[in-house]
Structure formats: C-alpha cells, structure tokens
Design an enzyme around this catalytic site. Structure first.
Site, PDB file in Angstrom:
ATOM      1  CE  LYS A 154     -60.401  36.212  54.179  1.00 13.11           C
ATOM      2  NZ  LYS A 154     -59.401  37.034  54.863  1.00 13.11           N
TER       3      LYS A 154
HETATM    4  N1  PMP Z   1     -59.808  38.308  61.068  1.00 13.13           N
HETATM    5  C1  PMP Z   1     -59.409  38.816  59.890  1.00 13.13           C
HETATM    6  C2  PMP Z   1     -59.438  40.288  59.685  1.00 13.13           C
HETATM    7  C3  PMP Z   1     -58.958  37.953  58.875  1.00 13.13           C
HETATM    8  O1  PMP Z   1     -58.547  38.442  57.706  1.00 13.13           O
HETATM    9  C4  PMP Z   1     -58.916  36.561  59.123  1.00 13.13           C
HETATM   10  C5  PMP Z   1     -58.416  35.618  58.060  1.00 13.13           C
HETATM   11  N2  PMP Z   1     -59.447  35.206  57.210  1.00 13.13           N
HETATM   12  C6  PMP Z   1     -59.362  36.081  60.355  1.00 13.13           C
HETATM   13  C7  PMP Z   1     -59.797  36.992  61.302  1.00 13.13           C
HETATM   14  C8  PMP Z   1     -59.417  34.610  60.657  1.00 13.13           C
HETATM   15  O2  PMP Z   1     -60.468  34.029  59.950  1.00 13.13           O
HETATM   16  P1  PMP Z   1     -60.422  32.502  59.499  1.00 13.13           P
HETATM   17  O3  PMP Z   1     -60.128  31.708  60.710  1.00 13.13           O
HETATM   18  O4  PMP Z   1     -61.776  32.231  58.958  1.00 13.13           O
HETATM   19  O5  PMP Z   1     -59.362  32.388  58.483  1.00 13.13           O
END
Ligand code: PMP
Length: 302
Positions: A154
């Site tokens: 991320k």
């Molecule tokens: N994919 C991407 C590209 C994201 O930015 C996010 C948000 N963090 C997610 C999936 C979902 O991840 P999470 O459930 O950990 O927030």
C-alpha cells in the site's frame, strides 16, 4: 483544532508540517494504511477496527521498502486509540497512518534514509455508496504487477494506477473502476477488493492475482464461512462479472459496497443481492462491536 501524531508525539494539526524537499513526497515511496473506528451510539463508545492487523500489514510493507520506525505495532495500536480519544470523535472516522522517508534528499532509493510515521483522523461516513448499489466500469488501465510496483504494497506511488482507473470510471458515468491484471483477469477496484457470487458461492481473486491483501477481504471470508457460504479463491474472467448473480466491493473505506451494474450491464436483476445484503448487515454490526463472535475484530476506545 484536530490533534495528529507527528514526529513521535501528539501535536496540533497546524504544527505537523513537512518540507517540500521530503524524499518520499518526490518518489512515491510512502507506505500507508486506511483504518476505521466506528461509533456505537447505544454504548456511546468508539470501536477501533482491526488496528493490529493494519499495523502488521504496514510493517510488512515497511519491510519491503527497508523502512524502520521507532514505534512498535503494539505501541501504534495504543497511539491510534489515544489519538481517537484526544479528538473526542463521536462519529465514524477514518484513520490514516503514513510512513515516509523524511530526509530532505534527492534520489529514489530505499537505503540510507530515515523513515517516520504520521497519523491523522477524519470523520468519514460512506466512501462509496453501501446501500443502493453502484455502477462499475472495467478500466482500460491495467493493474500494476508484483515486479513493477507490487499491488501487495500500500504505497503512495501505486495509487497513480488507482487514480487513473477511478477518474476514467467517474468521467464515464460510473462510480468505481474494476481493474484487470496483466493476464487479463479481474484484480480489484481502485481501492477495494472484489467478490462475485455464482450459484450460492463467493468467488474472489487469489492474492497472487496482483491485488492488495485486504483486511476486509479476510473479514468477508470469515463471515461467509460462518454462515455456510463457500468461498473460492480463483481467477475471474471479465465476462464472468457480467454473468455473476451478485458482485460487491469491500475495503476499509468502501466497507461492503454492492455493485448492481458493470459496463452498463445489470448484475443479476440489477438490485442488491441477498448474499451481499446478508454479509453487509453482519459486517456493519460487527464493526460496532455488536456481535460477540466478532468482538476480537474491535477494541473499545475508552
Ligand atoms: N485494494 C486496494 C487497492 C486498496 O487501496 C484497498 C484499501 N486499503 C483495498 C483493496 C481493501 O483493503 P482493506 O480491506 O485492507 O482496506
């Protein structure tokens, strides 16, 4: 005035400023998290959701980028709870920790720099609609892959890809983008993971398909298993989206967001499907600490 965490202490937001020379600002090398805390009105209590899991993922990402900070995962969980408390939130909030190379130095590299963490909170209801169902568009932009900018990471630089896809979707009258990976299979949304429902089973791309390993994705899989819905992790082709019975996005920001139209084709009967609704209802109760079985997802902030 909001309180934020900056350079190892709580300060007024006004005091938390970084230089235009900050290394990560130039090279897209900051890693971050999106976390939520939910307000439970009946109990007048804020519940922090998956704080530890988010900081564990942040530390995994930091490892990939050779970043080290002074705080530990457990300390950051406490600091984040303290931050929510200090801001006296009585509403759902989004929490954004970001780790960046703070050196005022030129050069895209991942050694020889000092990383620091900053954290702020902001009130946030729905990031995208969670009720009536949204329209999605398969993007003409391809998802990054693990040998470019790893989608597992991320990292700020990766969100150029997300921003391109999201913008194209918005300009074309859709609410959100669905990005395919280099092999042409469905990867995820611009900032969400994706699930489809076919014949009573949930299907989602595996973590090897160039997706972020979403924490909400795991939560959805847990809920599905608990209510007896089989979950399959396998590749999904683009046209499988069109013939799915139901489709939904999930993510910390997006929560559970039903998709009722993709590329101007109705999904199922064009309404929020029963399995999506069931999972969504459980999720929204669980995040506010209302379901005993999922109490380990949350920490009360008192
Ligand atoms: N994919 C991407 C590209 C994201 O930015 C996010 C948000 N963090 C997610 C999936 C979902 O991840 P999470 O459930 O950990 O927030």
């Amino acid at each position: 005035m909001a309180i934020v965490y900056f350079e190892n202490r709580f300060v007024e937001e006004e005091e938390a400023k970084i230089s235009i020379k900050t290394n990560s600002f130039h090279y897209g090398t900051a890693v971050f998290e999106g976390i939520r805390a939910y307000y439970n009105r009946e109990e007048d209590t804020m519940y922090g959701l998956f704080f530890k899991e988010h900081y564990q993922r942040l530390f995994q990402n930091m490892r990939i980028l050779n970043m080290e900070i002074e705080e530990t995962v457990d300390e950051l969980v406490d600091i984040t709870a303290e931050l929510v408390k200090k801001n006296n939130h009585k509403e759902d909030v989004y929490i954004r920790p970001i780790v960046y190379f703070a050196d005022l130095a030129i050069g895209p590299k991942l050694i020889g720099y000092k990383a620091k963490i900053a954290i702020y909170t902001l009130p946030l209801g729905d990031y995208i609609d969670t009720n009536k169902g949204i329209k999605a568009k398969v993007s003409s932009w391809t998802r990054l892959n693990d040998n470019m900018i790893p989608p597992r990471l991320k990292v700020t630089g990766a969100y150029v890809n997300s921003a391109m896809a999201k913008t194209e979707a918005l300009l074309n009258g859709a609410d959100e983008a669905i990005v395919l990976n280099q092999k042409g299979y469905v990867a995820e949304g611009s900032a969400e993971n994706i699930f489809i429902v076919r014949n009573g089973k949930l299907i989602t791309p595996p973590v090897s398909e160039d997706i972020l390993e979403g924490i909400t994705r795991n939560a959805v899989m847990d809920i599905a298993k608990d209510i007896g819905i089989p979950v399959i992790e396998r590749s999904i082709s683009r046209t499988e989206l069109y013939v799915a019975d139901e489709v939904f996005f999930c993510g910390t920001g997006a929560q559970i967001s039903p998709v009722v139209e993709i590329d101007q084709k109705k999904i199922g009967n064009g309404e929020v499907g029963p399995i999506t609704k069931k999972i969504k209802d459980i999720y929204f109760d669980a995040v506010r600490g209302k379901i005993e079985k999922y109490r380990h997802w949350v920490i009360p902030i008192k």
